[in-house]
Write a protein that holds these residues in place. Structure first.
Motif, PDB file in Angstrom:
ATOM      1  N   ARG A  52     -15.388  13.424 -16.999  1.00  0.00           N
ATOM      2  CA  ARG A  52     -15.268  12.022 -17.399  1.00  0.00           C
ATOM      3  C   ARG A  52     -14.993  11.235 -16.122  1.00  0.00           C
ATOM      4  NH1 ARG A  52     -12.393  10.082 -22.569  1.00  0.00           N
ATOM      5  NH2 ARG A  52     -13.385   8.292 -21.600  1.00  0.00           N
ATOM      6  N   ASP A  53     -15.595  10.049 -16.021  1.00  0.00           N
ATOM      7  CA  ASP A  53     -15.476   9.300 -14.767  1.00  0.00           C
ATOM      8  C   ASP A  53     -14.011   9.033 -14.374  1.00  0.00           C
ATOM      9  OD1 ASP A  53     -14.984   7.381 -16.740  1.00  0.00           O
ATOM     10  OD2 ASP A  53     -15.836   5.768 -15.512  1.00  0.00           O
ATOM     11  N   ASP A  54     -13.162   8.807 -15.385  1.00  0.00           N
ATOM     12  CA  ASP A  54     -11.756   8.472 -15.089  1.00  0.00           C
ATOM     13  C   ASP A  54     -11.013   9.634 -14.411  1.00  0.00           C
ATOM     14  OD1 ASP A  54     -11.574   6.085 -17.427  1.00  0.00           O
ATOM     15  OD2 ASP A  54     -12.847   7.807 -17.865  1.00  0.00           O
TER      16      ASP A  54
HETATM   17 ZN    ZN Z   1     -14.251   6.627 -18.576  1.00  0.00          ZN
END
Ligand code: ZN
Ligand code: PRT
Length: 294
Positions: A52-54
């Protein structure tokens, strides 16, 4: 065992196609099964983690990965939030997933500057970036953290305005909102862990960066060829956008004319071709460049 460089990219979302495409254009094929979190590159000793990008900034900061591709907005928000801010750093901007973090409010707003926001509550997933902008602009408003569906906050009366990512503006429009000010401009960013890499890893990293630079510089670059009067070479060279010293070749049977070949680092537009014609150029060809290495 040989060292492998670990790169973290988004598993699925607005960064994933661009990240995969970049690796592909670097000549790297990622083999992975469906829903797998892990991919292997055949052509270079590189492993790919799909996240996930986060989570990407943290994985890079913790050395679970060596490098990663993440939105500048996410990286900067994390940094402002004090999350391991010294452990990861920016390597370069990658030129895709461009978007803007913008303040938006009801369409009927008569926005005349940041003071308009005084006393308001602004719903956002980016409280750090929003707060920093409000302070810089001297607006006495308060960010209210919301994880998702920020654009519905004004309708629900949870907030007076929003500060959200905008790309086409369609989402704001569909929710009766209009963007009024840009808080942060973002694009995909390559980040790395700040610790020096061991020699072998550094060599892989350097080779990858060289390829990425090649992909980025050749993206808009064109190879331009034309015939021109010998007397016009200087004027044409000056006119070509972002060109290094061009190659000038004699033309058989035409002593007054030459062929000019040049690499232009920026896009070449129709009106620029018209300009070249005015300077005496003829038989102008503009060709795409597939790969380029300085
Ligand atoms: Zn995200
Ligand atoms: O599942 P995961 O956590 O990995 O993904 P995500 O849903 O958190 O992120 P994702 O895939 O939506 O976005 C990843 C990154 O892409 C962001 O951090 C930005 O750097 C960049 N990016 C580029 C965008 C957009 N464009 C974008 N349009 N991120 C989000 N949006 C959203 C925005 O939040 C809003 O809901 O799209 C909507 C607005 O789009 P328009 O076109 O209607 O204006």
């Amino acid at each position: 065992m040989t060292e492998r460089l670990r790169i973290a990219i988004q598993k699925s979302g607005r960064l994933s196609d661009g990240s995969m495409e970049l690796l592909k254009n670097c000549g790297l094929k990622v083999s992975r099964g469906k829903d797998r979190l892990y991919g292997r590159v055949q052509e270079m000793p590189i492993d790919v983690m799909l996240l996930r990008d986060d989570d990407i900034p943290e994985f890079v900061a913790d050395q679970a990965c060596d490098i990663g591709i993440v939105g500048e907005n996410v990286f900067e928000e994390d940094r402002l939030g004090g999350a391991r801010e010294d452990a990861a750093e920016e390597v370069m901007r990658l030129g895709f997933a461009r978007c803007r973090l913008m303040i938006a409010g009801p369409k009927e707003w008569d926005y005349d500057g940041p003071a308009h926001l005084n006393g308001m509550r602004i719903a956002t997933s980016y409280p750090g970036l929003t707060q920093a902008w409000l302070e810089r602009e001297g607006a006495a408003a308060k960010p209210v953290m919301m994880k998702g569906s920020v654009e519905v906050a004004p309708r629900l009366k949870v907030a007076d305005a929003v500060c959200d990512i905008v790309s086409t503006g369609a989402t704001l429009d569909a929710n009766g909102l209009k963007p009024v000010a840009t808080v942060f401009s973002s694009q995909a960013l390559l980040i790395r862990n700040k610790e020096p890499f061991p020699t072998e890893k550094q060599t892989i990293f350097d080779a990858l960066i060289k390829r990425i630079n090649g992909v980025i510089t050749s993206r808009d670059a064109k190879y331009v060829m034309m015939n021109a009067p010998r007397t016009a070479v200087e004027a044409i060279t000056e006119y070509l956008p972002g060109a290094d010293a061009p190659t000038v070749l004699d033309l058989v049977g035409a002593p007054d004319k030459v062929a000019i070949h040049a690499v232009c680092r920026e896009s070449v537009f129709w009106d620029q071709l018209e300009e070249l014609k005015k300077l005496g150029a003829s038989a102008i060809l503009v060709l795409p460049i597939e790969k380029m290495m300085a």
